[in-house]
Design a protein around this motif. Structure first.
Motif, PDB file in Angstrom:
ATOM      1  N   UNK A 178      28.936  23.136  -6.156  1.00 51.06           N
ATOM      2  CA  UNK A 178      28.462  22.008  -5.433  1.00 51.06           C
ATOM      3  C   UNK A 178      27.630  21.229  -6.222  1.00 51.06           C
ATOM      4  N   UNK A 179      26.875  21.339  -6.793  1.00 53.13           N
ATOM      5  CA  UNK A 179      25.962  20.604  -7.310  1.00 53.13           C
ATOM      6  C   UNK A 179      26.788  19.982  -8.403  1.00 53.13           C
ATOM      7  N   UNK A 180      27.404  20.918  -9.220  1.00 56.07           N
ATOM      8  CA  UNK A 180      28.143  20.221 -10.388  1.00 56.07           C
ATOM      9  C   UNK A 180      29.388  19.204  -9.811  1.00 56.07           C
ATOM     10  N   UNK A 181      30.041  19.487  -8.722  1.00 56.12           N
ATOM     11  CA  UNK A 181      30.891  18.567  -8.317  1.00 56.12           C
ATOM     12  C   UNK A 181      30.305  17.398  -7.946  1.00 56.12           C
ATOM     13  N   UNK A 182      29.168  17.378  -7.228  1.00 52.08           N
ATOM     14  CA  UNK A 182      28.462  16.156  -6.657  1.00 52.08           C
ATOM     15  C   UNK A 182      27.910  15.337  -8.201  1.00 52.08           C
ATOM     16  N   UNK A 183      27.570  16.060  -9.022  1.00 52.78           N
ATOM     17  CA  UNK A 183      27.220  15.092 -10.303  1.00 52.78           C
ATOM     18  C   UNK A 183      28.584  14.470 -10.692  1.00 52.78           C
ATOM     19  N   UNK A 184      29.727  15.078 -10.880  1.00 48.35           N
ATOM     20  CA  UNK A 184      31.011  14.666 -11.427  1.00 48.35           C
ATOM     21  C   UNK A 184      31.540  13.488 -10.342  1.00 48.35           C
ATOM     22  N   UNK A 185      31.184  13.620  -9.065  1.00 51.93           N
ATOM     23  CA  UNK A 185      31.601  12.738  -8.367  1.00 51.93           C
ATOM     24  C   UNK A 185      30.827  11.561  -8.330  1.00 51.93           C
ATOM     25  N   UNK A 186      29.402  11.590  -8.649  1.00 55.04           N
ATOM     26  CA  UNK A 186      28.589  10.433  -8.814  1.00 55.04           C
ATOM     27  C   UNK A 186      28.977   9.783 -10.177  1.00 55.04           C
ATOM     28  N   UNK A 187      28.810  10.600 -11.238  1.00 55.89           N
ATOM     29  CA  UNK A 187      29.307   9.866 -12.488  1.00 55.89           C
ATOM     30  C   UNK A 187      30.630   9.029 -12.425  1.00 55.89           C
ATOM     31  N   UNK A 188      31.469   9.710 -11.773  1.00 54.76           N
ATOM     32  CA  UNK A 188      32.946   8.993 -11.311  1.00 54.76           C
ATOM     33  C   UNK A 188      32.591   7.559 -10.805  1.00 54.76           C
ATOM     34  N   UNK A 223      24.423  36.426  -4.130  1.00 53.93           N
ATOM     35  CA  UNK A 223      25.192  35.756  -5.273  1.00 53.93           C
ATOM     36  C   UNK A 223      26.198  34.859  -5.222  1.00 53.93           C
ATOM     37  N   UNK A 224      27.203  35.129  -4.152  1.00 51.93           N
ATOM     38  CA  UNK A 224      28.204  34.134  -3.855  1.00 51.93           C
ATOM     39  C   UNK A 224      27.699  32.835  -3.619  1.00 51.93           C
ATOM     40  N   UNK A 225      26.602  32.868  -2.527  1.00 49.64           N
ATOM     41  CA  UNK A 225      25.874  31.658  -2.128  1.00 49.64           C
ATOM     42  C   UNK A 225      25.477  30.977  -3.281  1.00 49.64           C
ATOM     43  N   UNK A 226      24.646  31.503  -4.362  1.00 46.40           N
ATOM     44  CA  UNK A 226      24.057  30.990  -5.296  1.00 46.40           C
ATOM     45  C   UNK A 226      25.256  30.381  -6.156  1.00 46.40           C
ATOM     46  N   UNK A 227      26.014  30.875  -6.513  1.00 42.55           N
ATOM     47  CA  UNK A 227      27.289  30.496  -7.342  1.00 42.55           C
ATOM     48  C   UNK A 227      28.142  29.264  -6.585  1.00 42.55           C
ATOM     49  N   UNK A 228      28.096  29.161  -5.282  1.00 42.26           N
ATOM     50  CA  UNK A 228      28.719  28.138  -4.325  1.00 42.26           C
ATOM     51  C   UNK A 228      27.810  26.781  -4.329  1.00 42.26           C
ATOM     52  N   UNK A 229      26.422  27.132  -4.374  1.00 45.44           N
ATOM     53  CA  UNK A 229      25.389  25.815  -4.403  1.00 45.44           C
ATOM     54  C   UNK A 229      25.475  25.332  -6.031  1.00 45.44           C
ATOM     55  N   UNK A 230      25.638  26.144  -7.093  1.00 46.31           N
ATOM     56  CA  UNK A 230      25.659  25.565  -8.556  1.00 46.31           C
ATOM     57  C   UNK A 230      27.095  24.788  -8.576  1.00 46.31           C
TER      58      UNK A 230
END
Length: 63
Positions: free
Chosen positions: A14-24, A5-12
């Motif tokens: 990380x994907x959110x942060x990457x999307x924000x960085x890409x949009x920025x 569960x911890x790993x799944x939350x981490x992946x979610x």
């Protein structure tokens, strides 16, 4: 917390942060000019070399 569960939350997150960085990155447009980055980098190298170099000995004139 269960490790999978911890790993799944981490992946979610990380994907959110990457999307924000890409949009920025798209919002800002191009990166700063490369020549400015190069000059800043070499200035930091020069400062670092001055910090690690032994102090210069000053010759004292003999009277």
């Amino acid at each position: 917390m269960h490790s999978e569960i911890h790993l799944a939350l981490h992946r979610v997150r990380a994907a959110e942060l990457q999307a924000q960085a890409h949009a920025h990155g798209r919002a800002l447009g191009a990166r700063p000019p490369r020549d400015l980055r190069v000059r800043l980098g070499w200035t930091l190298v020069e400062v670092g070399l001055r910090l690690v170099a032994p102090p210069r000995s000053v010759a004292v004139p003999q009277v």
